[in-house]
Motif scaffolding. Sequence first.
Motif, mmCIF file in Angstrom:
data_model
loop_
_atom_site.group_PDB
_atom_site.id
_atom_site.type_symbol
_atom_site.label_atom_id
_atom_site.label_comp_id
_atom_site.label_asym_id
_atom_site.label_seq_id
_atom_site.Cartn_x
_atom_site.Cartn_y
_atom_site.Cartn_z
ATOM 1 N N TRP A 1009 1.008 -1.124 0.032
ATOM 2 C CA TRP A 1009 0.169 -0.037 0.225
ATOM 3 C C TRP A 1009 0.729 1.464 0.023
ATOM 4 O O TRP A 1009 0.497 2.240 -0.691
ATOM 5 C CB TRP A 1009 -0.926 -0.122 1.150
ATOM 6 C CG TRP A 1009 -1.660 -1.208 1.392
ATOM 7 C CD1 TRP A 1009 -1.712 -2.152 2.762
ATOM 8 C CD2 TRP A 1009 -2.436 -2.187 0.380
ATOM 9 N NE1 TRP A 1009 -2.346 -3.363 2.450
ATOM 10 C CE2 TRP A 1009 -2.961 -3.286 1.165
ATOM 11 C CE3 TRP A 1009 -2.772 -1.763 -0.709
ATOM 12 C CZ2 TRP A 1009 -3.482 -4.091 0.365
ATOM 13 C CZ3 TRP A 1009 -3.727 -2.845 -1.389
ATOM 14 C CH2 TRP A 1009 -3.851 -3.946 -0.674
ATOM 15 N N THR A 1010 1.827 1.338 0.874
ATOM 16 C CA THR A 1010 2.783 2.413 1.117
ATOM 17 C C THR A 1010 3.463 2.666 -0.178
ATOM 18 O O THR A 1010 3.460 3.834 -0.685
ATOM 19 C CB THR A 1010 3.629 2.493 2.334
ATOM 20 O OG1 THR A 1010 2.722 2.036 3.408
ATOM 21 C CG2 THR A 1010 4.355 3.831 2.344
ATOM 22 N N HIS A 1011 4.125 1.798 -0.945
ATOM 23 C CA HIS A 1011 5.015 1.986 -1.987
ATOM 24 C C HIS A 1011 4.894 1.177 -3.092
ATOM 25 O O HIS A 1011 5.306 1.246 -4.205
ATOM 26 C CB HIS A 1011 6.534 1.640 -1.402
ATOM 27 C CG HIS A 1011 7.195 2.736 -0.492
ATOM 28 N ND1 HIS A 1011 7.548 3.851 -0.670
ATOM 29 C CD2 HIS A 1011 7.248 2.292 0.902
ATOM 30 C CE1 HIS A 1011 7.998 4.459 0.312
ATOM 31 N NE2 HIS A 1011 7.772 3.651 1.286
ATOM 32 N N GLU A 1012 3.641 0.165 -2.992
ATOM 33 C CA GLU A 1012 3.226 -0.442 -4.049
ATOM 34 C C GLU A 1012 4.379 -1.400 -4.864
ATOM 35 O O GLU A 1012 4.432 -1.000 -5.980
ATOM 36 C CB GLU A 1012 2.533 0.275 -5.219
ATOM 37 C CG GLU A 1012 1.091 0.983 -4.256
ATOM 38 C CD GLU A 1012 0.457 2.161 -5.081
ATOM 39 O OE1 GLU A 1012 1.297 2.704 -6.144
ATOM 40 O OE2 GLU A 1012 -0.675 2.398 -4.933
ATOM 41 N N MET A 1013 5.112 -1.984 -4.218
ATOM 42 C CA MET A 1013 6.265 -2.571 -4.573
ATOM 43 C C MET A 1013 6.046 -4.353 -5.305
ATOM 44 O O MET A 1013 6.724 -4.548 -6.032
ATOM 45 C CB MET A 1013 7.468 -2.893 -3.760
ATOM 46 C CG MET A 1013 7.757 -1.516 -3.273
ATOM 47 S SD MET A 1013 9.169 -1.763 -1.969
ATOM 48 C CE MET A 1013 9.638 -0.142 -1.735
ATOM 49 N N LEU A 1014 5.072 -4.698 -4.872
ATOM 50 C CA LEU A 1014 4.757 -6.227 -5.183
ATOM 51 C C LEU A 1014 3.223 -6.267 -5.800
ATOM 52 O O LEU A 1014 2.280 -5.734 -5.236
ATOM 53 C CB LEU A 1014 4.887 -7.201 -4.028
ATOM 54 C CG LEU A 1014 6.441 -7.233 -3.606
ATOM 55 C CD1 LEU A 1014 6.667 -8.035 -2.287
ATOM 56 C CD2 LEU A 1014 7.345 -7.924 -4.507
ATOM 57 N N PRO A 1015 2.916 -7.380 -6.569
ATOM 58 C CA PRO A 1015 1.754 -7.634 -6.960
ATOM 59 C C PRO A 1015 1.020 -8.470 -5.879
ATOM 60 O O PRO A 1015 1.550 -9.624 -5.550
ATOM 61 C CB PRO A 1015 2.012 -8.514 -8.284
ATOM 62 C CG PRO A 1015 3.338 -9.096 -8.167
ATOM 63 C CD PRO A 1015 4.212 -8.086 -7.249
ATOM 64 N N LEU A 1016 0.026 -7.793 -5.590
ATOM 65 C CA LEU A 1016 -0.802 -8.391 -4.434
ATOM 66 C C LEU A 1016 -1.387 -9.683 -4.774
ATOM 67 O O LEU A 1016 -1.601 -10.760 -3.991
ATOM 68 C CB LEU A 1016 -1.834 -7.521 -3.880
ATOM 69 C CG LEU A 1016 -2.852 -8.019 -2.845
ATOM 70 C CD1 LEU A 1016 -2.124 -8.160 -1.445
ATOM 71 C CD2 LEU A 1016 -4.065 -6.721 -2.567
ATOM 72 N N ASP A 1017 -1.771 -9.999 -5.941
ATOM 73 C CA ASP A 1017 -2.729 -11.210 -6.182
ATOM 74 C C ASP A 1017 -1.739 -12.432 -6.247
ATOM 75 O O ASP A 1017 -2.126 -13.491 -5.674
ATOM 76 C CB ASP A 1017 -3.231 -10.948 -7.621
ATOM 77 C CG ASP A 1017 -2.157 -10.542 -9.044
ATOM 78 O OD1 ASP A 1017 -1.254 -10.062 -8.509
ATOM 79 O OD2 ASP A 1017 -2.393 -11.005 -10.038
ATOM 80 N N ILE A 1018 -0.366 -12.051 -6.673
ATOM 81 C CA ILE A 1018 0.695 -13.168 -6.591
ATOM 82 C C ILE A 1018 0.967 -13.534 -4.989
ATOM 83 O O ILE A 1018 1.159 -14.650 -4.742
ATOM 84 C CB ILE A 1018 1.726 -13.138 -7.242
ATOM 85 C CG1 ILE A 1018 1.487 -12.572 -8.722
ATOM 86 C CG2 ILE A 1018 2.779 -14.085 -7.311
ATOM 87 C CD1 ILE A 1018 0.718 -13.593 -9.712
ATOM 88 N N PHE A 1019 1.128 -12.591 -4.219
ATOM 89 C CA PHE A 1019 1.212 -12.772 -2.848
ATOM 90 C C PHE A 1019 0.258 -13.642 -2.309
ATOM 91 O O PHE A 1019 0.210 -14.517 -1.401
ATOM 92 C CB PHE A 1019 1.754 -11.255 -2.019
ATOM 93 C CG PHE A 1019 2.172 -11.457 -0.787
ATOM 94 C CD1 PHE A 1019 3.087 -11.871 -0.454
ATOM 95 C CD2 PHE A 1019 1.094 -11.392 0.139
ATOM 96 C CE1 PHE A 1019 3.744 -12.000 1.044
ATOM 97 C CE2 PHE A 1019 1.500 -11.510 1.527
ATOM 98 C CZ PHE A 1019 2.491 -11.673 1.914
ATOM 99 N N LEU A 1020 -0.932 -13.228 -2.480
ATOM 100 C CA LEU A 1020 -2.274 -13.953 -1.892
ATOM 101 C C LEU A 1020 -2.353 -15.330 -2.312
ATOM 102 O O LEU A 1020 -2.441 -16.103 -1.461
ATOM 103 C CB LEU A 1020 -3.604 -13.180 -2.256
ATOM 104 C CG LEU A 1020 -3.788 -11.588 -1.423
ATOM 105 C CD1 LEU A 1020 -5.009 -10.922 -1.928
ATOM 106 C CD2 LEU A 1020 -4.015 -12.146 0.028
ATOM 107 N N LEU A 1021 -1.981 -15.473 -3.344
ATOM 108 C CA LEU A 1021 -1.950 -17.009 -4.004
ATOM 109 C C LEU A 1021 -0.746 -17.801 -3.126
ATOM 110 O O LEU A 1021 -1.051 -18.764 -2.630
ATOM 111 C CB LEU A 1021 -1.896 -16.805 -5.393
ATOM 112 C CG LEU A 1021 -3.006 -16.612 -6.238
ATOM 113 C CD1 LEU A 1021 -2.776 -16.352 -7.622
ATOM 114 C CD2 LEU A 1021 -4.233 -17.613 -5.959
ATOM 115 N N ALA A 1022 0.406 -17.156 -3.094
ATOM 116 C CA ALA A 1022 1.267 -17.749 -2.551
ATOM 117 C C ALA A 1022 1.112 -18.125 -1.045
ATOM 118 O O ALA A 1022 1.337 -19.190 -0.604
ATOM 119 C CB ALA A 1022 2.773 -17.136 -2.732
#
Length: 1592
Positions: A1009-1022
């Motif tokens: 949220w603060t810096h938007e560095m990673l794709p959230l969808d891939i992190f949630l799946l992992a």
Amino acid sequence: MDQSQRTVAATPSSSRSYQFHPARAAIIDLFNLYLGRGSRQKPDESLRDPPNKSQKRVHAPNRDLPPRNEQFLLDFELLQSQFNDPEQLRTITESVLISLVVQCSNHAPRAEFLLFALRTLCRISYINWDTFLPSLLSSVSAAEASLSQGVQAAAATAGSSATSSQSVVPVSVNPTSLLPSAHGIGSPSASEVKSVENGQQIARAGQIVRENAMRNSQRIRAAAVNSLRQLSCKIILIGVESSLKPVTHAEIFQYMMNWLVNWDRRDLGTEDSVGKSWRSEKTLAEWLRSCLDVIWLLVEEGESRIPFYELLRSGLQFIENIPDDEALFTLIMEIHRRRDAMAMHMLMLDQHLHCPSFGTHRIVSQITANVPPEAVPHLRHSPITYPSVLGEPLYGEDLAMSIPKGSLDWERAVRCIRHAIRTTPSPDWWKRVLVVAPCYRPSTQAGPIPGAVFTSDMICEAIIDRIVELLKLTNSDANCWQEWLVFSDIFFFLIKSGCTDFVDFIDKLVLRLNGVDNHILRTNHVTWLLAQIIRVELVMTALNSDAKKVETTRKILSFHREDRNSDPNNPQSVLLDFVSSCQNLRIWSLSTTTRAYLNNEQLLKGKQIDEWWRSKGERMMDYMNMDDRSIGMFWVVSYTMAQPACETVINWLSSAGMAELPGLQPNDRVMMTQEVTPLPMSLLSGFSMNLCLKLALQMEEALFVSQVVPSIAMVETYTRLLLISPHSMFRSHFSRNASLLSKPGVTLLVLEILNYRLLPLYRYQGKSKTLMYDVTKIISALKGKRGDHRIFRLAENLCMNLILSLRDFFSVKREGKGPTEFTETLNRITIMTLAITIKTRGIADPDHMVYLQTMLEQILATSQHTWSEKTMRHFPSLLRETLKGRVDKRGLSIQAWQQAETTVINQCTQLLSPSAEPAYVSTYLSHSFPQHRQYLCAGACLLMQGHAENINSTNLARVLREVSPEEVTANIYTLVDVLLHHVHVDLQQGQSLEAVLDKAGANLAFFFWTHEMLPLDIFLLALIDRDDDPHALIIAMSLLKTPDLLLRIKNYCQNRGSPEHWLVTQVFKRNELQKALGNHLSWKDRYPTFFDDIAARLLPVIPLVLYRLIENNAMEQADNLLLAHSHFLAYHPLRFTFVRDILAYFYGHLPGKLVLRMLKVLDLSKIPFSESFPQYISPTGAPVCPPLDYFASLLLNLVNNVIPPLSSSSNCSSRSGSMADILNSSARPPHGKTPGTSQPGPANASEGQKAFYQIQDPGTYTQLVLETAVIEILSLPVSAAQIVSSLVQIIVNIQSTLIQSGNGFHGAANGVGQGSVLPTSPSGGSTDSMSASRSTCLIPGINTASFVSRSGYTCQQLSCLLIQACGLLLAQLPPDFHVQLYLEAARVTRETWWLKDGKRSQGELDSAVGYALMDPTWAAQDNTSTAIGNIVALLHAFFSNLPQEWLDGTNAIITNLRPVTSVAMLRVVFRIMGPLLPRLASTHTLFNKTLMLLLSALVDVFGKTAQTTAPVEASQIADLIDFLHHIIHYEGQGGAVQTSSKLRPDILALIGRAAETLRPDVQHLLAHLKTNPNSSIYAAAHQQNTAKTNTS
């Protein structure tokens, strides 16, 4: 055994080596002595002698009488003693005997002596019949062949000699005429005239001589063949009495059948009138009856030398010219009787009514071709088959061409096409079943198409039927414009495909509309329909250069109708009023030869179009506020001036001008089209197909080629064009724009269009797999490339959606070989999709089951993931068995982290400290190792410790942008593992769970949220894939409830507008790139987004989170997730399928509250749920099973909207006569039309037929209705047993209930299966014994008074279709329901009172079973339904719709019925399973299992220790024995049985083992189904083939 494989020679091949042996001359002399012949007569002497007694007497030599026959044995034994080698002498003797048989067959005394000699030698066991008989038959064939050649040569010689000898006659006879010449100058002389006449006489004389010679030659051959075959048969009858080997029996049988089948073969090539001269009844009957004697002896049941089944597959009954012979006719009739009895076991009850419903996505073909999955898209598809005379399912264009019009098979084929035209299944289905009409095929394409089952005539008839149906509906004042639009789309597609001859179609349409339906053409709808296709190349050819172009043009013009009452302000009325003028103008421009037939008034009316266009059309800009007349006139212009209309539309969409794309350098200026309102569907729907095609091409130029960034309105209008005509307008974007995808902006636009607009369209088209392969190529090319994160993540998200949308087997690689090119995320999603597909829909194709293991190996070769036990618990067993042995490498991953932790922390400290230099980023990227870079985010997380200020976010963001997408993914997976590991470490160190999770949440907020560095969808799946860690799902849920995410989702929904984007009539608002995608994905990119958004990337993820929560029994959290995101899930492109699948996947594990919450995800107002459905899923009160009326209404809805309606055009009828009533019923109206009292059709909907864009998920209205019924069943808070019991109770008594509904309802059912009346027909036994007066029960709880009237069908029709609807519905449900169905079916069968009644005689029971189950069209009879017939028909309908994998459970029905205690029950078992066995033939293991159970049932009744009430003769189950022979031949062949079909050795072994426990008399009937080559002709043939293979 193939007769052609045997060497053909005048003498046996074995005798050649003994040709000059001294014993041969002595043996010949001995036989000549007893035959009364001169010494060593030439072998062919007797054959050349004409059968003329006087001639023989003149030339006969003067010799002594031969010795008495009784002396022969003594003389032969004396001769035998002179030679030392008895085996050699025996071989020579056989050779001599065979040559003598050929020479002396037409001499009766000599033939009699040869028979005497053979009997004598047989008594002393001197003849080896197993070598003698095959050699004899081979020699006979060779002799017949030489006879034919000799006869032809003799006839030719006679004809030529006669002509040559008569050619000199004019010279010597009457050299000149004595009459004076009467000819003037220039006329032929009398001699010339006479010469011509003589020439004609010579020719006639030569012809007469040739014909006489031919007749004489044929008489010679007839006599020789007759005597030779007759003598051979007599010899065979002697030999067969000995114990011959099975292979000898088989060869004799083949020769006999060849003689009979080719009895009228005319080797001389003469006409019938000549050929019949020698085939006298006496001559024919002599050898033919001897041949029949041999055959009857071979198939004699007492000896069973050859199974009678061999006669059934021999083709003898199909000979064209059956000779007038009673014995042969008797044999053929017996073959027909037993063949019909056997074939009945292969046919389903109501076979003639079974037809695809198109209620499911998958293409289920009757063809079981063994092909790899990557070749499937190129296969033809056979949605129906035609039953052969042996009951086998057949297909092929040559077969379809032979189907007579008006037959039941023709009607079923046309019924299938009619239903397809009404329900508009996938264009992929059409492309696999259509064939180009013969008139359009290239001359190089020879022969029929093997997989085809429809002909162009069938397609033509179905199209015309649909036109007539729509005309009738139009005349009833129903608003059916939408139906016409849907039909015009598919009509254009069919005509352009060339599947029917256009000229022939016009001819037949004129005949139909001028014939029986001459009163229905009152409007210009047909003219409008033809105007849509007038620019199709095939149509233009027909109107411009075809030989019948004038006649065709006149017929087209004849469809014009003037509608004086049309509304001038209604767009459709305006179009129909001017469409004839449009058509005339187009034809005028095509050809000058047809202009004389055009309507001048219509041509002049065209000026009104031009005037309107010049006055208003060209300057019309406010297209959103056009009045109805202007809309109608613009539609008219689209037919006459498509190019100006196209340019106008493009001008509309660019009317707001252009602006520079903000944020770019002056040198990088990019222009962007300003936003306007996209064209509404209501305006686009009336455009001509020609304009739509032009618009699509011009828009593609603007979207994918132009340097100007297009507006969202342009993109949206383009997608609306494709959605509004899915059959005609679809195009594959990757194949059309492959060269353009090198431009990043074009690639992004194409991916956005596909991911957020056209995903359901590609699934509908059957192109999802192809698109997946194309997108995978992009992913594979970019995953290791640094910096291309935006395109990569969009392509990956699209691929996620594609994989999750697939509900059929798919290969992970187009080529089908090698490891997958998927990312780790896609590999895991693929496994989950397979689990969902297999568990909720089964594997449809047998070959897919074979390739499943290969596919899993491809995925697991590149994936290290192990699924949790809680996830695996819900996996289907096929997957669970493969995956459960994988080693969990998470511990190794943590060990690897611990080993690298010191190095990683040191690197991260230098890179990420607040004071770190930006230049160190380059040093880090160039000098760090990949195995260390994958822990960058994990290291940053440890350094952060919940405080973002501890980290240099700029350097971290830069590194994550400049590494490859693959490395970012690796960072995400290691971050998850390290994060969860340190949560445990912190807890072990005494920190509170709340504090630890808060710290983890703060760290993650920094990344997302603060810096938007990673794709959230891939992190949630992992994260959810580590659900065996107790904190993984907690962290996932906290992320999904984060205010930042909820705000993003809210903004997305507001900007996006309605989930039904095609209805949006406002200007689309383009979101800023950074706000839409975040810092990481936007970075240096400046190309604007159209529909893409971080929030939208979560749409495929949330359902998977829901799966994990349910697997972990976190029902409350699952409910909260749906509650929080139900509005957002409305944007899921396939939310209907998602809800249906999750209900099926977790059936029996979901609480009612969660079920209700999931149903609310759907747009309930647009789903055709039953009216009473909500009250049965109410959370208040105890769960109650709905009454039978609810289930009956559910089935009725399927009958009206899913099951193909019965036709109105068939004139065929069943043998009872009532089939005509069924097939002559009036056709149902389209979906949603309220019928009248006499018109079948649904009565519960008010809307017309829905276009594809209105029901993109699931795709068609039939799928929507069927899947809605499935959702209802799965949502009911009662057990599967209760639901199945209710459905079965309705079905077993449905016909009698419907018929007697007028009598009111009284009395309750005495139990399922007890209320049906047994047959009262003569086949059913006596009326008293069958208790015909037994009362028929009604089904309580069904309001049948309105039930039948709501359907529009008669009672008999409705009962048939309800059974099919119930079978279809049950086949869509999970296997839990199937188990209950098998239990219920067994119970109903066992409780059938005439099977329970031990006092019934065997004859009565057999008659009852035959009446109830043996007629495949039983349900067409009037009031003759039986409970057992209904349940078997239900099972057959159920089996026909089951996917291949789920057939594995069908054996339970046999298990539940055992032990079988009567022949009647045994017949029931065979009747249930018989039609299923051809489908099992492609799955050898399952076929064996089913066959073994059938044999076990046979042992129950006919076993050595069987305890049956009354002993039954084995001959009474001859049809079952024939069926067993046939089905194992079918399985061995892998399809329709051929004369060369072979059996599998393991099948013979299986039957042989079972036969050992049978009674001897039944064993005898199965004698040839064993592995012993000394007793089985099949085992012997297998042994021979194996030996030949080894030799070669």
